[in-house]
Design an enzyme around this catalytic site. Structure first.
Site, PDB file in Angstrom:
ATOM      1  N   LYS A  53       0.792  -1.189  -0.050  1.00  0.00           N
ATOM      2  CA  LYS A  53      -0.084   0.050   0.086  1.00  0.00           C
ATOM      3  C   LYS A  53       0.831   1.462  -0.018  1.00  0.00           C
ATOM      4  CE  LYS A  53      -3.720  -2.490   2.542  1.00  0.00           C
ATOM      5  NZ  LYS A  53      -4.255  -2.611   3.756  1.00  0.00           N
ATOM      6  N   GLN A  97      -3.811  -1.536  10.373  1.00  0.00           N
ATOM      7  CA  GLN A  97      -3.870  -2.836   9.638  1.00  0.00           C
ATOM      8  C   GLN A  97      -4.535  -3.818  10.619  1.00  0.00           C
ATOM      9  OE1 GLN A  97      -3.098  -3.172   6.570  1.00  0.00           O
ATOM     10  NE2 GLN A  97      -3.301  -5.254   6.377  1.00  0.00           N
ATOM     11  N   ASP A 120     -10.617   3.546   5.681  1.00  0.00           N
ATOM     12  CA  ASP A 120     -10.841   2.142   5.733  1.00  0.00           C
ATOM     13  C   ASP A 120     -12.518   1.962   5.657  1.00  0.00           C
ATOM     14  OD1 ASP A 120      -9.222  -0.014   5.384  1.00  0.00           O
ATOM     15  OD2 ASP A 120      -8.637   0.103   7.657  1.00  0.00           O
TER      16      ASP A 120
HETATM   17  N1  GUN Z   1      -6.269  -6.364   6.235  1.00  0.00           N
HETATM   18  C1  GUN Z   1      -6.616  -6.870   5.303  1.00  0.00           C
HETATM   19  N2  GUN Z   1      -7.521  -6.146   4.762  1.00  0.00           N
HETATM   20  C2  GUN Z   1      -7.452  -5.173   5.167  1.00  0.00           C
HETATM   21  C3  GUN Z   1      -8.019  -3.625   4.998  1.00  0.00           C
HETATM   22  O1  GUN Z   1      -8.840  -3.468   3.872  1.00  0.00           O
HETATM   23  N3  GUN Z   1      -7.708  -2.728   5.851  1.00  0.00           N
HETATM   24  C4  GUN Z   1      -7.273  -2.958   7.091  1.00  0.00           C
HETATM   25  N4  GUN Z   1      -7.245  -2.101   7.777  1.00  0.00           N
HETATM   26  N5  GUN Z   1      -6.677  -4.050   7.497  1.00  0.00           N
HETATM   27  C5  GUN Z   1      -6.769  -5.187   6.462  1.00  0.00           C
END
Ligand code: GUN
Length: 294
Positions: A53, A97, A120
């Site tokens: 990311k 995360q 998110d």
């Molecule tokens: N872990 C796996 N996918 C995601 C996501 O889209 N957002 C977050 N915060 N954690 C994740």
């Protein structure tokens, strides 16, 4: 017959290009969008996701930083860090995360992020706006990315039967609501199926659009699929693989090799939903930054 591939990498590149050009326009007004990731612990998959990311953020001109906290971080410390980021006007988006280490209460942590920085889309305010159809909220990135796959892949949705398999908070539940919305690229009749649904194949075989979001490796087979259906695979599952140096490999919820012979269109995995989740995260971050001007 072999299904048309819904190339998530290509669709994501299209969205990244739009994001990058709006980031440039915003920079001319003196604002660089900034996204902060919080990673608690050293889960290898989370390290890889966050690093991917960050790379994409940089490519579109979004500034980012990853705060790494030890696995043993007390809840009060994590909440204090979130409060500091909430109060920092230079930070537009905050992503914590998932998964968090056992012992940290997900709901309490995600609810601490300011809704205006919750790129998110996990905060209860944004979840409520999704349910209400209020466009000022942030949509969760994976469900929003799936809608974009359907739009950019020119998959007809109006009046179509979408079956979502999996009722999780991050994907299945919000996705079912979004697909049912009265809007140009949704307007589906939706069935939300899950692990307690009896005779699942008899339900999924009615789907024009079938979404696997239950987190079980290769669960959806041709037996579940109506010939010609669109199949979207959200799953990221580890299965043991002695031939891989890591000892495992990642597979989806759909048995791609067999299902692609009868589906009309299908997402590859990897290369389908995953890149779209990142694209929507970055476009949410851009919008969070743009909103500070209004
Ligand atoms: N872990 C796996 N996918 C995601 C996501 O889209 N957002 C977050 N915060 N954690 C994740």
């Amino acid at each position: 017959m072999s299904a048309r591939i819904l190339d998530g990498e290509a669709f994501a590149s299209q969205i990244h290009r739009e994001t990058a050009s709006r980031v440039t326009a915003l920079a001319q007004r003196g604002i660089t969008p900034r996204l902060v990731f919080i990673r608690v612990g050293e889960d290898p998959a989370s390290r890889a996701y966050v690093s991917r990311k960050e790379t994409r953020a940089k490519e579109v001109g979004i500034s980012s930083h990853t705060m790494v906290l030890p696995e043993s971080t007390p809840l009060a410390t994590l909440l204090r860090e979130i409060d500091t980021l909430n109060a920092d006007p230079k930070v537009h988006g905050i992503l914590i995360q998932s998964p968090l280490p056992a012992g940290l209460p997900n709901d309490q942590v995600y609810a601490r992020v300011s809704p205006a920085k919750d790129v998110d889309g996990f905060h209860p305010v944004n979840f409520g706006k999704l349910l209400l159809g209020d466009p000022t909220g942030f949509l969760p990135c994976t469900p929003a990315g799936i809608l974009e796959i359907l739009r950019l892949g020119k998959i007809p949705t109006k009046g179509k039967h979408a079956v979502v398999v999996g009722r999780g908070q991050i994907v299945g539940r919000p996705l079912a609501v979004l697909l049912a919305r009265k809007s140009a690229h949704a307007d589906c009749t939706v069935t939300l199926a899950h692990s307690s649904t009896p005779n699942l194949p008899s339900i999924t075989r009615q789907a024009d659009i079938l979404i696997g979001a239950l987190g079980r490796p290769h669960f959806l087979t041709p037996d579940h699929v109506q010939p010609g259906a669109t199949v979207i695979d959200v799953g990221v599952n580890r299965i043991a693989d002695a031939s891989n140096p890591r000892g495992y490999r990642l597979v989806g919820d759909v048995d791609f090799a067999s299902v692609q012979t009868i589906a009309g269109a299908i997402t590859p995995n990897p290369g389908g939903v995953g890149p779209m989740t990142i694209a929507l995260l970055l476009s949410n971050t851009l919008r969070a930054a743009e909103t500070t001007l209004s």
